[in-house]
Motif scaffolding. Structure first.
Motif, PDB file in Angstrom:
ATOM      1  N   THR A 139       9.090  13.321  -2.990  1.00 54.61           N
ATOM      2  CA  THR A 139       9.244  12.700  -1.491  1.00 54.61           C
ATOM      3  C   THR A 139       7.611  12.827  -1.183  1.00 54.61           C
ATOM      4  O   THR A 139       7.531  12.749   0.569  1.00 54.61           O
ATOM      5  N   GLY A 159       6.676   5.006  -5.981  1.00 57.38           N
ATOM      6  CA  GLY A 159       7.023   5.667  -4.748  1.00 57.38           C
ATOM      7  C   GLY A 159       8.560   5.125  -4.720  1.00 57.38           C
ATOM      8  O   GLY A 159       9.015   5.441  -5.814  1.00 57.38           O
ATOM      9  N   CYS A 204      12.928   3.748   0.608  1.00 63.16           N
ATOM     10  CA  CYS A 204      11.573   4.303   1.946  1.00 63.16           C
ATOM     11  C   CYS A 204      11.313   2.953   2.533  1.00 63.16           C
ATOM     12  O   CYS A 204      11.204   1.584   2.287  1.00 63.16           O
ATOM     13  N   ILE A 250       8.247   2.146   2.027  1.00 61.81           N
ATOM     14  CA  ILE A 250       7.949   0.786   0.531  1.00 61.81           C
ATOM     15  C   ILE A 250       7.593  -0.521   0.965  1.00 61.81           C
ATOM     16  O   ILE A 250       7.825  -1.417   0.468  1.00 61.81           O
ATOM     17  N   ARG A 275       4.007   7.068   1.407  1.00 64.85           N
ATOM     18  CA  ARG A 275       4.233   6.553   0.893  1.00 64.85           C
ATOM     19  C   ARG A 275       3.435   5.203   1.898  1.00 64.85           C
ATOM     20  O   ARG A 275       3.388   4.592   2.571  1.00 64.85           O
ATOM     21  N   PRO A 276       3.625   3.798   0.670  1.00 68.10           N
ATOM     22  CA  PRO A 276       3.468   3.528  -0.919  1.00 68.10           C
ATOM     23  C   PRO A 276       2.161   4.231  -1.117  1.00 68.10           C
ATOM     24  O   PRO A 276       1.125   3.828   0.352  1.00 68.10           O
TER      25      PRO A 276
END
Length: 116
Positions: A88, A7, A11, A14, A92-93
């Motif tokens: 992106t 990732g 984020c 994340i 994620r993740p």
């Protein structure tokens, strides 16, 4: 046991997943798409454990920035180039643990996936 999280570090999802893994004493390495890269070989590994449509993050700004034509013609081949161009677009993740994958973050799913 090998566990790798893929990732981007800034984020929020994340960060939540990393916190959960650490709290549950699950060792992992972090692969930052921006620093460590994303290429066709790595995508092939992702495709071996997950489908492209499961990986596609339709809620991302990157996805919303795609043209309608791009969205309508997405398939395994066309999305591969988009993933490499804009990582992106991948949910994620993405965690690969002992040859299996889990995408996103959900405590109950993580507990089951990691048998915690």
């Amino acid at each position: 046991m090998t566990t790798t999280m893929y990732g981007i570090p800034n984020c929020d999802t994340i960060k939540k997943a990393q916190k959960w893994l650490k709290e549950n004493d699950i060792a992992f390495t972090f692969h930052d798409y921006r620093k460590d890269g994303l290429d066709e070989n790595l995508l092939a590994q992702f495709y071996a454990v997950s489908s492209w449509d499961e990986l596609l993050n339709k809620r991302s700004t990157s996805y919303r920035a795609l043209t309608e034509q791009q969205k309508e013609t997405l398939d395994e081949t066309t999305v591969k180039a988009l993933f490499i161009e804009s990582p992106t677009l991948i949910k994620r993740p993405l965690i690969i643990h002992n040859g299996a994958a889990i995408v996103g973050f959900n405590v109950k799913k993580y507990q089951s996936f990691f048998a915690v």
